[in-house]
Design a protein around this motif. Structure first.
Motif, mmCIF file in Angstrom:
data_model
loop_
_atom_site.group_PDB
_atom_site.id
_atom_site.type_symbol
_atom_site.label_atom_id
_atom_site.label_comp_id
_atom_site.label_asym_id
_atom_site.label_seq_id
_atom_site.Cartn_x
_atom_site.Cartn_y
_atom_site.Cartn_z
ATOM 1 N N LEU A 17 0.814 -1.209 0.000
ATOM 2 C CA LEU A 17 0.000 0.000 0.000
ATOM 3 C C LEU A 17 0.851 1.263 0.000
ATOM 4 O O LEU A 17 0.556 2.234 -0.706
ATOM 5 N N LYS A 18 1.947 1.273 0.750
ATOM 6 C CA LYS A 18 2.776 2.474 0.825
ATOM 7 C C LYS A 18 3.391 2.810 -0.534
ATOM 8 O O LYS A 18 3.331 3.960 -0.976
ATOM 9 N N VAL A 24 0.851 6.575 -6.863
ATOM 10 C CA VAL A 24 -0.401 7.155 -7.347
ATOM 11 C C VAL A 24 -0.445 8.667 -7.159
ATOM 12 O O VAL A 24 -0.746 9.411 -8.083
ATOM 13 N N ASP A 25 -0.176 9.135 -5.947
ATOM 14 C CA ASP A 25 -0.318 10.577 -5.721
ATOM 15 C C ASP A 25 0.734 11.179 -4.796
ATOM 16 O O ASP A 25 0.603 12.299 -4.342
ATOM 17 N N GLY A 26 1.759 10.414 -4.510
ATOM 18 C CA GLY A 26 2.841 10.937 -3.677
ATOM 19 C C GLY A 26 2.595 10.851 -2.187
ATOM 20 O O GLY A 26 3.429 11.286 -1.394
ATOM 21 N N SER A 27 1.457 10.296 -1.784
ATOM 22 C CA SER A 27 1.152 10.156 -0.363
ATOM 23 C C SER A 27 2.135 9.207 0.299
ATOM 24 O O SER A 27 2.573 8.235 -0.306
ATOM 25 N N THR A 28 2.450 9.488 1.545
ATOM 26 C CA THR A 28 3.351 8.600 2.281
ATOM 27 C C THR A 28 2.636 7.870 3.416
ATOM 28 O O THR A 28 3.253 7.101 4.129
ATOM 29 N N ASP A 29 1.331 8.126 3.572
ATOM 30 C CA ASP A 29 0.561 7.403 4.589
ATOM 31 C C ASP A 29 -0.879 7.245 4.105
ATOM 32 O O ASP A 29 -1.340 7.955 3.215
ATOM 33 N N GLU A 30 -1.588 6.295 4.704
ATOM 34 C CA GLU A 30 -2.936 5.962 4.245
ATOM 35 C C GLU A 30 -3.920 7.110 4.453
ATOM 36 O O GLU A 30 -4.801 7.334 3.621
ATOM 37 N N ASN A 31 -3.790 7.869 5.537
ATOM 38 C CA ASN A 31 -4.710 8.974 5.777
ATOM 39 C C ASN A 31 -4.626 10.034 4.685
ATOM 40 O O ASN A 31 -5.650 10.550 4.230
ATOM 41 N N THR A 32 -3.423 10.375 4.269
ATOM 42 C CA THR A 32 -3.252 11.354 3.188
ATOM 43 C C THR A 32 -3.797 10.788 1.883
ATOM 44 O O THR A 32 -4.475 11.494 1.129
ATOM 45 N N LEU A 33 -3.535 9.529 1.626
ATOM 46 C CA LEU A 33 -4.042 8.865 0.431
ATOM 47 C C LEU A 33 -5.565 8.952 0.374
ATOM 48 O O LEU A 33 -6.142 9.333 -0.639
ATOM 49 N N SER A 35 -7.517 11.010 2.040
ATOM 50 C CA SER A 35 -7.931 12.408 1.956
ATOM 51 C C SER A 35 -7.878 12.900 0.515
ATOM 52 O O SER A 35 -8.809 13.559 0.039
ATOM 53 N N ASN A 36 -6.812 12.565 -0.183
ATOM 54 C CA ASN A 36 -6.701 12.922 -1.600
ATOM 55 C C ASN A 36 -7.789 12.233 -2.421
ATOM 56 O O ASN A 36 -8.344 12.817 -3.349
ATOM 57 N N GLY A 37 -8.092 11.002 -2.069
ATOM 58 C CA GLY A 37 -9.155 10.262 -2.751
ATOM 59 C C GLY A 37 -10.515 10.901 -2.530
ATOM 60 O O GLY A 37 -11.356 10.930 -3.431
ATOM 61 N N LEU A 38 -10.742 11.437 -1.330
ATOM 62 C CA LEU A 38 -12.009 12.092 -1.017
ATOM 63 C C LEU A 38 -12.210 13.309 -1.912
ATOM 64 O O LEU A 38 -13.285 13.520 -2.465
ATOM 65 N N TRP A 39 -11.168 14.106 -2.072
ATOM 66 C CA TRP A 39 -11.277 15.297 -2.928
ATOM 67 C C TRP A 39 -11.652 14.888 -4.349
ATOM 68 O O TRP A 39 -12.572 15.453 -4.949
ATOM 69 N N THR A 40 -10.966 13.899 -4.891
ATOM 70 C CA THR A 40 -11.238 13.457 -6.261
ATOM 71 C C THR A 40 -12.632 12.840 -6.369
ATOM 72 O O THR A 40 -13.357 13.102 -7.330
ATOM 73 N N ALA A 41 -13.014 12.039 -5.388
ATOM 74 C CA ALA A 41 -14.345 11.423 -5.396
ATOM 75 C C ALA A 41 -15.426 12.500 -5.384
ATOM 76 O O ALA A 41 -16.414 12.402 -6.125
#
Length: 88
Positions: A17-18, A24-33, A35-41
Motif C-alpha cells: 500500500l505504501k 499514485v499521488d505521492g502520499s506517504t501514509d494511508e490517511n493522506t491517500l 484524503s486525496n481520494g475524497l477530494w477526487t471522489a
C-alpha cells in the motif's frame, strides 16, 4: 524483474500500500491517500452526478483511494486495474 509492458511497469513499482500510495499521488501514509481520494471522489460525484442508483466502473482504480470514497454514494462500485499488485 524485466519490464515488458504497462502491467509490468505498475507491478514493478508497487508491492504494498505504501509504494502504491507514493506511485499514485505521492502520499506517504494511508490517511493522506484517503484524503486525496475524497477530494477526487467529490469532484467525480459532482461532475458526473453520481447517485445511489448508479453502478460505477472505475478503470485503473489503483489501490482504491477514490472508490473507497465513492461507494457510499452509489449502488455499486466496481474497480479494475491492470496491476495485480495495485489491486492487492
Amino acid at each position: 524483474m524485466e519490464i515488458k509492458n504497462y502491467k509490468d511497469t505498475w507491478n514493478n513499482r508497487v508491492n504494498n500500500l505504501k509504494t502504491g500510495a507514493i506511485a499514485v499521488d505521492g502520499s506517504t501514509d494511508e490517511n493522506t491517500l484517503l484524503s486525496n481520494g475524497l477530494w477526487t471522489a467529490n469532484q467525480m460525484i459532482s461532475a458526473l452526478n453520481i447517485n445511489s442508483d448508479d453502478i460505477v466502473l472505475e478503470l485503473g482504480c489503483g489501490v482504491g483511494r477514490i472508490g473507497k470514497r465513492l461507494t457510499p454514494h452509489c449502488k455499486k462500485w466496481i474497480g479494475v486495474d491492470i496491476s495485480d499488485n495495485m489491486i492487492s
